[in-house]
Scaffold this motif. Structure first.
Motif, PDB file in Angstrom:
ATOM      1  N   THR A   1       0.901  -1.314   0.024  1.00 17.62           N
ATOM      2  CA  THR A   1      -0.088   0.004   0.110  1.00 17.62           C
ATOM      3  C   THR A   1       0.734   1.309  -0.153  1.00 17.62           C
ATOM      4  N   ALA A   2       0.324   2.483  -0.588  1.00 16.15           N
ATOM      5  CA  ALA A   2       0.889   3.745  -0.729  1.00 16.15           C
ATOM      6  C   ALA A   2       0.294   4.448   0.490  1.00 16.15           C
ATOM      7  N   ASN A   3       1.305   5.739   0.861  1.00 14.52           N
ATOM      8  CA  ASN A   3       0.780   6.716   1.432  1.00 14.52           C
ATOM      9  C   ASN A   3       0.593   6.566   3.097  1.00 14.52           C
TER      10      ASN A   3
ATOM     11  N   GLY B   1      -3.471   4.370   1.049  1.00 15.55           N
ATOM     12  CA  GLY B   1      -3.450   2.854   0.299  1.00 15.55           C
ATOM     13  C   GLY B   1      -4.191   1.833   0.964  1.00 15.55           C
ATOM     14  N   SER B   2      -4.153   1.705   2.183  1.00 12.69           N
ATOM     15  CA  SER B   2      -4.763   0.591   3.031  1.00 12.69           C
ATOM     16  C   SER B   2      -6.332   0.733   3.104  1.00 12.69           C
ATOM     17  N   GLU B   3      -6.565   2.160   3.094  1.00 12.84           N
ATOM     18  CA  GLU B   3      -8.062   2.423   3.079  1.00 12.84           C
ATOM     19  C   GLU B   3      -8.833   2.257   1.858  1.00 12.84           C
ATOM     20  N   ASP B   4      -7.900   2.533   0.639  1.00  9.68           N
ATOM     21  CA  ASP B   4      -8.495   2.061  -0.591  1.00  9.68           C
ATOM     22  C   ASP B   4      -8.498   0.503  -0.831  1.00  9.68           C
TER      23      ASP B   4
ATOM     24  N   SER C   1       2.013   1.803  20.190  1.00 12.72           N
ATOM     25  CA  SER C   1       2.135   3.274  20.717  1.00 12.72           C
ATOM     26  C   SER C   1       1.935   4.240  19.997  1.00 12.72           C
ATOM     27  N   GLY C   2       2.167   4.137  18.511  1.00 15.54           N
ATOM     28  CA  GLY C   2       1.977   5.141  17.553  1.00 15.54           C
ATOM     29  C   GLY C   2       0.707   4.514  16.799  1.00 15.54           C
ATOM     30  N   SER C   3       0.373   5.031  15.389  1.00 16.88           N
ATOM     31  CA  SER C   3      -0.823   4.453  14.455  1.00 16.88           C
ATOM     32  C   SER C   3      -0.113   3.858  13.414  1.00 16.88           C
ATOM     33  N   ASN C   4      -1.047   3.068  12.990  1.00 18.51           N
ATOM     34  CA  ASN C   4      -0.739   2.251  11.651  1.00 18.51           C
ATOM     35  C   ASN C   4      -2.086   2.096  10.948  1.00 18.51           C
ATOM     36  N   ASP C   5      -2.080   1.229   9.943  1.00 18.71           N
ATOM     37  CA  ASP C   5      -3.183   1.263   9.093  1.00 18.71           C
ATOM     38  C   ASP C   5      -4.274  -0.100   9.537  1.00 18.71           C
TER      39      ASP C   5
ATOM     40  N   GLU D   1      -9.991  -3.195  10.073  1.00 19.49           N
ATOM     41  CA  GLU D   1     -10.668  -3.501  11.103  1.00 19.49           C
ATOM     42  C   GLU D   1     -12.481  -2.700  10.824  1.00 19.49           C
ATOM     43  N   ASN D   2     -12.262  -1.534  10.116  1.00 23.74           N
ATOM     44  CA  ASN D   2     -13.451  -0.934   9.736  1.00 23.74           C
ATOM     45  C   ASN D   2     -14.113  -1.654   8.954  1.00 23.74           C
ATOM     46  N   VAL D   3     -13.949  -2.518   7.925  1.00 24.17           N
ATOM     47  CA  VAL D   3     -14.572  -3.457   7.039  1.00 24.17           C
ATOM     48  C   VAL D   3     -14.594  -4.834   7.563  1.00 24.17           C
ATOM     49  N   GLY D   4     -14.487  -4.999   8.687  1.00 27.85           N
ATOM     50  CA  GLY D   4     -14.758  -6.563   9.538  1.00 27.85           C
ATOM     51  C   GLY D   4     -13.309  -7.343   9.295  1.00 27.85           C
ATOM     52  N   ILE D   5     -12.335  -6.892   9.032  1.00 31.48           N
ATOM     53  CA  ILE D   5     -11.255  -7.892   8.782  1.00 31.48           C
ATOM     54  C   ILE D   5     -10.197  -7.640  10.033  1.00 31.48           C
TER      55      ILE D   5
END
Length: 373
Positions: free
Chosen positions: A131-133, A140-143, A317-321, A326-330
């Motif tokens: 994924t990009a960005n 990229g992960s959102e898409d 501790s930080g954020s990632n994709d 998770e938002n689409v049930g994975i």
């Protein structure tokens, strides 16, 4: 390992700072096709390859997703690098180069572990995704998550994102993040009059900044047992007009990085309304907020990954994709071979023994997960 090193060198040697990933996505598309993946798709912000399982009609259809971002931060001051950032070098069991740990090493582990199952009898589809960005907004992960949910009909899916955890931790969740701009306004005046400072925008800003630690202490009450405490950190300030050094500021903008627990998310809107009223500012999100995520660490696939790796489950501790999947049930966790202390620094490297172990763990995981689902 020779194949892993050569592939990682090739990826590091392709410049791919966020927003500049076209070349590496095309390279990976060609690699997936050459290796013999059953289906390959490339869009502007991601590339993905699928190995199809032997599923009979009426049998449950499930998927394993191995994901990772291909973008990097910018190299920074080139004088700080012993080697050119995009000219990978192997020295004393380490591969040096921009993105080696964060996270092209993890991408290589994903690619080679998945490719080793081409042509085998599988009960689950395997997807590997680049994924990009990620270093900016996770586009990229959102898409890909949207693409996957709209174009695939799985009864269930699990995902492992190969962000750097040194193979010692499995992140089962992350705090949400809000990147906000706070707007302060005040009355401009001549800087020769001391009282004009308190009337200016910087008067309110000074009061606000003096109370940052108190704000943090109050937010601690929204602690989560896995994700710990929220944070509220000012990252930049812009105020006034530098061309008029004798004029007090009539405006000031602060950018705040706020990391939220699920408990804080429930009341965050009211918290911000109260803070804005107390400290006299208005605010807006400067990117789309990401919600906190937390996966049950008792689900079978996390237990299996824990058993195979010996890693401990914890919150990131930080954020990632993770949240986009998770938002689409994975159901999603983060587990990868890079070292977190190597992220975003000059002379970044990955330990090759970690990369080798990563591939072995993923291969064992894919073999054994067939028996669970």
């Amino acid at each position: 390992m020779e194949k892993a090193v050569e592939l990682l060198k090739s990826l590091v040697d392709i410049p791919s700072s966020s927003g500049n990933e076209s070349e590496i996505l095309i390279y990976l598309e060609k690699w997936l096709i050459k290796e013999g993946f059953d289906f390959v798709v490339r869009e502007e912000t991601f590339v993905a390859g699928q190995i199809k399982a032997n599923v009979n009609n009426g049998q449950k259809k499930e998927a394993i997703i191995l994901a990772g971002h291909v973008d990097t931060v910018v190299a920074g001051n080139l004088c700080d690098w012993k080697f050119p950032p995009t000219d990978a070098q192997v020295k004393e069991g380490k591969l040096f180069g921009l993105g080696a740990s964060d996270m092209k090493g993890g991408d290589v582990g994903n690619l080679l572990a998945a490719a080793s199952f081409i042509g085998q009898d599988l009960s689950q589809d395997i997807w590997v995704v680049g994924t990009a960005n990620e270093e900016l907004d996770g586009k990229g992960s959102e898409d890909f998550a949207r693409y996957f949910s709209q174009n695939c009909s799985y009864e269930s899916a699990l995902c492992i994102i190969a962000e750097p955890t040194d193979l010692e931790k499995i992140y089962i969740g992350q705090r949400g993040n809000h990147f906000m701009k706070l707007h302060f306004s005040g009355k401009a005046g001549h800087a020769s009059v001391q009282e004009h400072f308190q009337e200016s925008a910087l008067g309110d800003v000074t009061y606000f900044l003096a109370n940052i630690e108190q704000i943090f202490e109050e937010l601690k009450t929204y602690r989560n047992s896995q994700l710990y405490v929220p944070t509220f950190v000012v990252t930049s300030i812009y105020a006034g007009d530098e061309k008029s050094p004798n004029k007090t500021a009539d405006f000031a903008d602060l950018v705040v990085d706020c990391r939220l627990t699920p408990e804080l998310e429930l009341v965050f809107e009211q918290v911000m309304i109260d803070l804005a009223a107390k400290y006299h500012f208005t605010y807006e999100d400067i990117v789309t907020p990401v919600l906190s995520t937390l996966t049950d660490n008792q689900v079978p696939f996390i237990q299996l990954l824990t058993d195979l790796s010996g890693a401990q489950t914890t919150g990131a501790s930080g954020s990632n994709d993770q949240g986009f999947f998770e938002n689409v049930g994975i159901r999603t966790v983060v587990f990868g071979p890079g070292q977190h202390d190597q992220c975003h620094i000059a002379n970044e490297y990955i330990l090759l023994e970690k990369l080798e172990k990563h591939i072995e763990i993923l291969q064992s995981f894919i073999k054994k997960i067939q028996e669970i689902y």
